[in-house]
Write a protein that holds these residues in place. Structure first.
Motif, PDB file in Angstrom:
ATOM      1  N   LYS A  24       7.860 -13.204   4.754  1.00 24.37           N
ATOM      2  CA  LYS A  24       8.081 -13.404   3.651  1.00 24.37           C
ATOM      3  C   LYS A  24       7.036 -12.797   1.805  1.00 24.37           C
ATOM      4  O   LYS A  24       6.469 -12.019   2.655  1.00 24.37           O
ATOM      5  N   MET A  25       7.744 -12.206   1.393  1.00 24.19           N
ATOM      6  CA  MET A  25       7.908 -11.733   0.443  1.00 24.19           C
ATOM      7  C   MET A  25       7.334 -12.269  -1.196  1.00 24.19           C
ATOM      8  O   MET A  25       7.346 -13.431  -1.033  1.00 24.19           O
TER       9      MET A  25
ATOM     10  N   PRO B 289       7.150  -7.340   1.395  1.00 22.99           N
ATOM     11  CA  PRO B 289       6.548  -8.203   2.631  1.00 22.99           C
ATOM     12  C   PRO B 289       4.870  -8.207   2.942  1.00 22.99           C
ATOM     13  O   PRO B 289       4.852  -7.383   2.620  1.00 22.99           O
ATOM     14  N   VAL B 290       5.167 -10.062   2.516  1.00 26.25           N
ATOM     15  CA  VAL B 290       3.069  -9.938   2.907  1.00 26.25           C
ATOM     16  C   VAL B 290       3.201 -10.309   4.175  1.00 26.25           C
ATOM     17  O   VAL B 290       2.330 -10.077   4.680  1.00 26.25           O
TER      18      VAL B 290
ATOM     19  N   GLY C 155       3.503  -6.627   7.343  1.00 27.32           N
ATOM     20  CA  GLY C 155       3.137  -6.627   5.720  1.00 27.32           C
ATOM     21  C   GLY C 155       1.640  -6.413   5.435  1.00 27.32           C
ATOM     22  O   GLY C 155       1.185  -5.829   6.590  1.00 27.32           O
ATOM     23  N   LEU C 156       1.485  -6.913   4.351  1.00 22.11           N
ATOM     24  CA  LEU C 156       0.740  -6.489   3.283  1.00 22.11           C
ATOM     25  C   LEU C 156      -0.560  -7.143   4.135  1.00 22.11           C
ATOM     26  O   LEU C 156      -1.477  -6.208   3.048  1.00 22.11           O
ATOM     27  N   GLY C 157       0.055  -8.115   4.341  1.00 20.60           N
ATOM     28  CA  GLY C 157      -1.317  -8.785   4.713  1.00 20.60           C
ATOM     29  C   GLY C 157      -2.310  -8.195   5.986  1.00 20.60           C
ATOM     30  O   GLY C 157      -3.147  -7.703   5.463  1.00 20.60           O
ATOM     31  N   ALA C 158      -1.765  -7.687   6.605  1.00 19.63           N
ATOM     32  CA  ALA C 158      -2.597  -6.978   8.049  1.00 19.63           C
ATOM     33  C   ALA C 158      -2.670  -5.677   7.355  1.00 19.63           C
ATOM     34  O   ALA C 158      -3.611  -5.191   7.396  1.00 19.63           O
TER      35      ALA C 158
END
Lengths: 120, 382
Positions: free
Chosen positions: B26-27, B36-37, B231-234
Motif C-alpha cells: 500500500k503506497m 510503501p506504508v 513498510g514505513l508504518g512499522a
C-alpha cells in the motif's frame, strides 16, 4: 439485509433496533486496529455525528452514526480485542446497537450493490 | 468513517518502486516520494517480524551525500563538516560511522544525519524531506569541499536479529562487522557500501547499492525465508519503541540537542575544554545547556490505558487539564511493548521516570507515566 452508508458503516435492522459496524472495505483500509472506543449505552446519537473512535497503529479515525437513535447495547468484545474488527468486521465485530428514532430512515441508505459501486 | 485525503502532487519514486508494487504494498506519499506504508502482512506483523527475524526497508528516499575536500585529505573534509555539527568527525576512524545533526545559529536542529569516514571523503546520509536544504547548507558552508548528492544509488535497510544470517548468504564476511562499522563489499558482484546500523533498535545493516542493481539485491535478500519487506508504518513504531527521534516530529529547529536528550551524540573534543571546543552553529547555547541543563527535556511516555496518544497531544500536570506543561511529539501503539508508547517534551522538573502526567485525547485527560527510553532492549552488536 445489510444497509450501507457512504462513510463505510453497515447497518442491520431488526424491529426498530439497528446493529451498526464498519465495512470490510473500511477495516481493510484502516489496517491493524489496536484501540476501539465505543459510545456509552444510553447515548443519543445523531446521523453523521461522532459515534466511536478506532485507532490503527498509524492513526485515529472517527466512526459516525448512520442515523438518529439511542445506543442500547455495545460490543465489549471489540474493545477487549480490537483485532476482531479486522478479522470479522461485518458480523462478530459489530460496534453498537441503535434504537432508531425513525425506522423509515433506513430506506434512505444504500443496499449492498450500491455500496459496492461506490467503493469500486 | 472519515475519508482520507489524497495528495495529488507528482511524487518521486525510488529504484525499488516496481518491486513494492509487485509485492502488493500500500503506497502513500512520504517526503515527496511514493513509498510503501505497509505490505499485505500488515503493520503489526511487519513490526514483530523485524523484532524476531529480519525486515527489509527501502530507505532510498534518504539523501546520500559525498563530501570530499579539494585537497583530497580526509582531515580537511572532517574539519569543514565540524563547523556545521557538534560531533567529533576528525577522530572518526576510517570505516566507522557516527550519528550527528546540523545545528542552526540558535542551537536548534536543522536535520539529523549519519556520517561515515570513507578514507579520503565523508559519506553523509540525511533525511528525505531535508536533503535539498542540507545539500545547499553544505555547499554554502563547507569551504574547500565538493558536495555531491548521489542520485544514482538506492539505500536498503536490513534490520532484525536474523539480519546477519540473511546478509551472510550474499557475503560471509558480515559477521566480523561491529555496530557502526562500514565496509565496501561486492554483493552478487555489485559494489555496495554496507554499514552495521539502522533505525529500528535491532542489529542490522544499511546497504547503499547502485540504483540499477537495487532490485536485484533486494530480491536476493528477500529470497531468504527469514526476510520480509517492511513498510514505513512499522519503521515508525520500531524507531519509536527504540526511543529514536523522527526529524520533524521529535526534533526540529525549535528543539536544541540537549533539550532533545541527544547529548550522548556530542563527543568530548567538541565540548567545553575539548581540543576543538565549540565552533559549530549555536555552540554558545548548546554548551551552556550542557553545563547548566535545560528547562525542558525529551522523555519517553507510557500511556496507562490502551488508547494511543498521538503527536501534538497536550500534556498536563493534573487530571483536569488546568496546567499545560508539554506536548507529545510521537505516539503510537508499540506492537512489541503490547501497548501504546510515546515521546514528548516536559519541564525538566517533571522529566524523571515514574512521574505521572496527563495527555488530552478527545477531551479526556489520560494518565501517562514518564518512562526510560528505549522501550525495548536494543540488540546492537557492539
Amino acid at each position: 439485509m445489510l444497509k450501507f452508508t457512504a462513510e463505510h458503516e453497515w447497518l442491520k435492522l431488526e424491529g426498530d433496533v439497528a446493529t451498526v459496524g464498519i465495512t470490510q472495505h473500511a477495516a481493510d483500509q484502516l489496517g491493524d486496529l489496536v484501540f476501539v472506543e465505543l459510545p456509552e449505552v444510553g447515548a443519543e446519537l445523531v446521523k453523521d455525528g461522532n459515534a466511536a473512535t478506532v485507532e490503527s497503529v498509524k492513526a485515529a479515525s472517527d466512526v459516525y452514526s448512520p442515523l438518529d437513535g439511542e445506543v442500547v447495547e455495545i460490543n465489549q468484545a471489540i474493545v477487549d480485542d480490537p483485532s476482531l474488527v479486522n478479522s470479522d468486521p461485518q458480523a462478530a465485530a459489530w460496534f453498537f446497537k441503535l434504537k432508531l428514532k425513525n425506522v423509515s430512515d433506513v430506506d434512505g441508505l444504500m443496499d449492498e450493490a450500491a455500496y459496492k459501486d461506490l467503493i469500486g | 468513517m472519515g475519508d482520507q485525503t489524497n495528495d495529488q502532487t507528482v511524487l518521486k519514486i525510488t529504484p525499488l518502486h516496481a518491486l513494492h508494487l509487485s509485492l502488493g504494498a500500500k503506497m502513500v506519499p512520504f517526503a515527496g516520494y511514493d513509498m510503501p506504508v505497509q505490505y499485505p502482512l500488515g503493520v503489526m506483523k511487519e513490526h514483530l517480524h523485524t523484532r524476531t527475524a529480519a525486515g527489509l526497508f527501502d530507505v532510498s528516499h534518504m539523501g546520500q551525500v559525498i563530501v570530499k575536500a579539494k585537497s583530497g585529505e580526509y582531515a580537511d573534509a572532517a574539519l569543514a563538516l565540524e563547523k556545521l555539527v557538534p560531533v567529533d568527525i576528525l577522530a572518526l576512524k576510517e570505516g566507522r560511522q557516527r550519528y550527528g545533526f546540523f545545528t542552526d545559529a540558535n542551537g536548534g536542529i536543522l536535520d539529523d544525519l549519519m556520517i561515515t569516514n570513507r578514507g579520503d571523503h565523508l559519506l553523509v546520509v540525511v533525511n528525505a524531506a531535508c536533503k535539498d536544504q542540507d545539500v545547499a547548507h553544505m555547499k554554502a558552508n563547507l569551504a574547500g569541499c565538493d558536495v555531491e548528492l548521489l542520485e544514482d544509488r538506492a539505500l536498503i535497510a536490513l534490520q532484525g536479529p536474523r539480519a546477519q544470517a540473511v546478509l551472510a548468504e550474499l557475503w560471509a564476511g558480515v559477521s566480523a562487522m561491529k555496530f557502526m562499522d562500514v565496509r565496501e563489499v561486492p554483493l552478487h558482484d555489485v559494489p555496495c557500501i554496507v554499514s552495521r546500523s539502522g533505525y529500528s533498535g535491532e542489529d542490522g545493516f544499511e546497504i547503499s547499492v547502485p540504483a540499477d542493481k537495487a532490485e536485484e539485491i533486494a530480491k536476493a535478500l528477500l529470497e531468504h525465508p527469514d526476510c520480509e519487506a517492511i513498510g514505513l508504518g512499522a519503521r515508525d513504531s520500531l524507531r519509536l519503541e527504540a526511543g529514536l527521534c523522527l526529524y520533524g516530529n521529535d526534533i526540529d529547529t525549535t528543539t536544541s540537542p540537549i533539550e532533545a536528550s541527544l547529548e550522548w551524540a556530542l563527543q568530548k573534543a567538541r565540548k567545553t575544554g575539548g581540543d576543538r571546543e565549540g565552533g559549530f552553529p549555536g555552540a554558545e547555547r548548546i554548551l551552556a545547556e550542557l553545563a547548566n541543563g535545560t528547562s525542558r527535556r525529551r522523555v519517553g511516555l507510557k500511556p496507562e490505558g490502551k488508547a494511543p496518544v498521538r503527536s501534538h497531544a497536550k500534556l498536563y500536570a493534573d487530571a483536569e487539564g488546568k496546567t499545560e506543561i508539554g506536548e507529545v511529539t510521537s505516539g503510537t501503539f508499540g506492537p512489541s511493548v503490547e501497548g501504546p508508547v510515546a515521546m514528548g517534551y516536559l519541564p525538566t522538573a517533571q522529566s524523571t521516570p515514574g512521574t505521572q502526567v496527563y495527555a488530552e485525547v478527545r477531551g479526556k485527560y489520560l494518565p501517562m507515566t514518564v518512562a526510560a527510553l528505549p522501550f525495548i532492549t536494543p540488540t546492537y552488536k557492539r
